[in-house]
Motif scaffolding. Structure first.
Motif, mmCIF file in Angstrom:
data_model
loop_
_atom_site.group_PDB
_atom_site.id
_atom_site.type_symbol
_atom_site.label_atom_id
_atom_site.label_comp_id
_atom_site.label_asym_id
_atom_site.label_seq_id
_atom_site.Cartn_x
_atom_site.Cartn_y
_atom_site.Cartn_z
ATOM 1 N N ILE A 166 0.843 -1.188 0.000
ATOM 2 C CA ILE A 166 0.000 0.000 0.000
ATOM 3 C C ILE A 166 0.882 1.243 0.000
ATOM 4 O O ILE A 166 1.614 1.498 0.961
ATOM 5 C CB ILE A 166 -0.929 0.029 1.235
ATOM 6 N N ILE B 189 -3.264 6.210 -1.606
ATOM 7 C CA ILE B 189 -4.461 6.292 -0.766
ATOM 8 C C ILE B 189 -4.832 7.744 -0.510
ATOM 9 O O ILE B 189 -6.020 8.118 -0.557
ATOM 10 C CB ILE B 189 -4.231 5.554 0.563
ATOM 11 N N GLU B 190 -3.842 8.591 -0.279
ATOM 12 C CA GLU B 190 -4.105 10.007 -0.052
ATOM 13 C C GLU B 190 -4.735 10.651 -1.285
ATOM 14 O O GLU B 190 -5.630 11.501 -1.178
ATOM 15 C CB GLU B 190 -2.810 10.726 0.311
ATOM 16 N N LEU C 184 -6.695 9.147 -3.409
ATOM 17 C CA LEU C 184 -8.103 8.731 -3.417
ATOM 18 C C LEU C 184 -8.930 9.562 -2.447
ATOM 19 O O LEU C 184 -10.050 9.966 -2.747
ATOM 20 C CB LEU C 184 -8.217 7.248 -3.068
ATOM 21 N N ASN C 185 -8.379 9.795 -1.265
ATOM 22 C CA ASN C 185 -9.103 10.597 -0.278
ATOM 23 C C ASN C 185 -9.308 12.022 -0.776
ATOM 24 O O ASN C 185 -10.385 12.619 -0.576
ATOM 25 C CB ASN C 185 -8.338 10.608 1.046
ATOM 26 N N ASP D 267 -11.275 2.382 2.140
ATOM 27 C CA ASP D 267 -9.999 2.014 1.534
ATOM 28 C C ASP D 267 -9.371 0.804 2.220
ATOM 29 O O ASP D 267 -8.325 0.311 1.785
ATOM 30 C CB ASP D 267 -9.026 3.200 1.508
ATOM 31 N N ASP D 268 -10.023 0.292 3.286
ATOM 32 C CA ASP D 268 -9.559 -0.955 3.911
ATOM 33 C C ASP D 268 -9.721 -2.141 2.960
ATOM 34 O O ASP D 268 -9.098 -3.189 3.151
ATOM 35 C CB ASP D 268 -10.324 -1.234 5.204
ATOM 36 N N ILE E 143 -8.798 -2.211 -0.066
ATOM 37 C CA ILE E 143 -7.718 -2.195 -1.044
ATOM 38 C C ILE E 143 -6.570 -3.082 -0.574
ATOM 39 O O ILE E 143 -6.061 -2.938 0.532
ATOM 40 C CB ILE E 143 -7.238 -0.756 -1.278
ATOM 41 N N ALA F 6 -1.874 -0.754 -3.587
ATOM 42 C CA ALA F 6 -2.051 0.579 -4.162
ATOM 43 C C ALA F 6 -0.691 1.097 -4.582
ATOM 44 O O ALA F 6 0.274 1.015 -3.818
ATOM 45 C CB ALA F 6 -2.698 1.520 -3.144
ATOM 46 N N TYR G 63 -2.830 6.054 -11.024
ATOM 47 C CA TYR G 63 -2.727 5.168 -9.872
ATOM 48 C C TYR G 63 -3.325 3.804 -10.213
ATOM 49 O O TYR G 63 -4.239 3.711 -11.040
ATOM 50 C CB TYR G 63 -3.467 5.751 -8.653
ATOM 51 N N PHE H 21 -4.735 0.014 -8.389
ATOM 52 C CA PHE H 21 -5.187 -0.594 -7.138
ATOM 53 C C PHE H 21 -5.647 -2.024 -7.405
ATOM 54 O O PHE H 21 -6.045 -2.379 -8.514
ATOM 55 C CB PHE H 21 -6.342 0.210 -6.538
ATOM 56 N N GLN I 252 -8.192 -4.979 -5.485
ATOM 57 C CA GLN I 252 -9.115 -5.428 -4.453
ATOM 58 C C GLN I 252 -9.490 -6.870 -4.765
ATOM 59 O O GLN I 252 -9.080 -7.416 -5.803
ATOM 60 C CB GLN I 252 -10.352 -4.528 -4.412
#
Length: 271
Positions: free
Chosen positions: A43, A48-49, A51-52, A168-169, A171, A174, A190, A192, A194
């Motif tokens: 990750i 992740i940042e 995506l946020n 995002d848990d 994922i 990433a 990016y 990812f 899942q």
């Protein structure tokens, strides 16, 4: 047998959240520290940042339109893949109004939601059906249409990302692929993974909005993909009439059943 799936983050998230965390047997051993460390190393915090930040940008939008070109791969019984091109046009007013026009090589559908009722219309067949008294915001509409009626609007992840409905848990990996350019707009790419799906997103450096999505199903050995390129107009404004369905001359209402419009398609529009 016709194989057709909607490969979106929403479908994945809905399935995963429905099952929740797996139940562990009483004699099972906890994950080792090395396994946790290995998982964490997959990750990239910057991904992740991003995506946020994208989620926050999506949630800040009040009224906008999206014109998107799409490509969906369909896997035949022989294992051969074919591609179907299409277009999806959105008109959206938060918190509770939308119009969606979905056009592909095989069918055409329009969706109207005025904050109360959802109407689905086939311009080719001139059939329409309604789900009355939804009476919710767009998040509620997306979840109710999917969970209660099996209606999956394309790209509805855009109304859920950045909310508690998408975590995002989920994922597993990433990564930051790197910078790029789409339609003269500087973007960051990016990737990812899942459970059961890989997906990529290209995010505008200027607006933090997604410019392109590619979703790859891992459940099928052929690994079919869904691709969407998104063109945003965040300055668009609409009259109330844009979201209200008025039956055109010659249109016929049919009673709503989860497969009613699909059945109608089989009669003459294609599927």
């Amino acid at each position: 047998m016709r194989v057709e799936k909607r490969f979106t983050m929403l479908a994945l998230a809905s399935a995963t959240l429905a099952f929740g965390m797996p139940v562990m047997a009483q004699d099972s051993k906890p994950a080792t520290t090395s396994a946790k460390t290995e998982a964490a190393s997959d990750i990239d915090a910057d991904a992740i940042e991003a995506l946020n930040k994208m989620g926050a940008a999506l949630r800040a939008l009040k009224e906008f339109s999206i014109a998107s070109s799409t490509t969906q791969e369909i896997v035949l019984e022989t294992g051969e893949k074919i591609q179907l091109d299409g277009f999806v046009d959105w008109k959206v007013r938060q918190p509770n109004a939308l119009y969606v026009d979905v056009r592909s090589d095989r069918k055409n559908r329009e969706f109207f939601y005025d904050g109360k009722d959802l109407t689905i219309y086939s311009p080719i067949l001139k059939f329409y059906t309604s789900i009355d008294s939804v009476n919710g915001n767009l998040r509620d509409l997306v979840l109710k249409a999917s969970n209660d009626y099996g209606i999956e609007l394309p790209l509805t992840d855009l109304f859920l990302w950045g909310t508690d409905d998408v975590s995002d848990d989920l994922i597993k990996s990433a990564m930051v692929v790197g910078p790029g350019t789409i339609n003269d707009d500087k973007v960051d790419h990016y990737a990812f993974r899942q459970e059961g799906v890989d997906w990529q997103v290209w995010i505008s450096q200027t607006t933090s909005l997604p410019a392109k999505l590619v979703i790859t199903s891992l459940d099928d050995p052929a690994r079919p993909q869904y691709t969407a390129r998104l063109n945003w107009d965040t300055t668009a404004t609409f009259e109330d009439s844009a979201f209200k369905f008025v039956p055109p001359e010659g249109a016929h209402k049919i009673s709503f059943e989860p497969d009613s419009m699909a059945a109608a398609s089989a009669e003459g529009e294609g599927s």
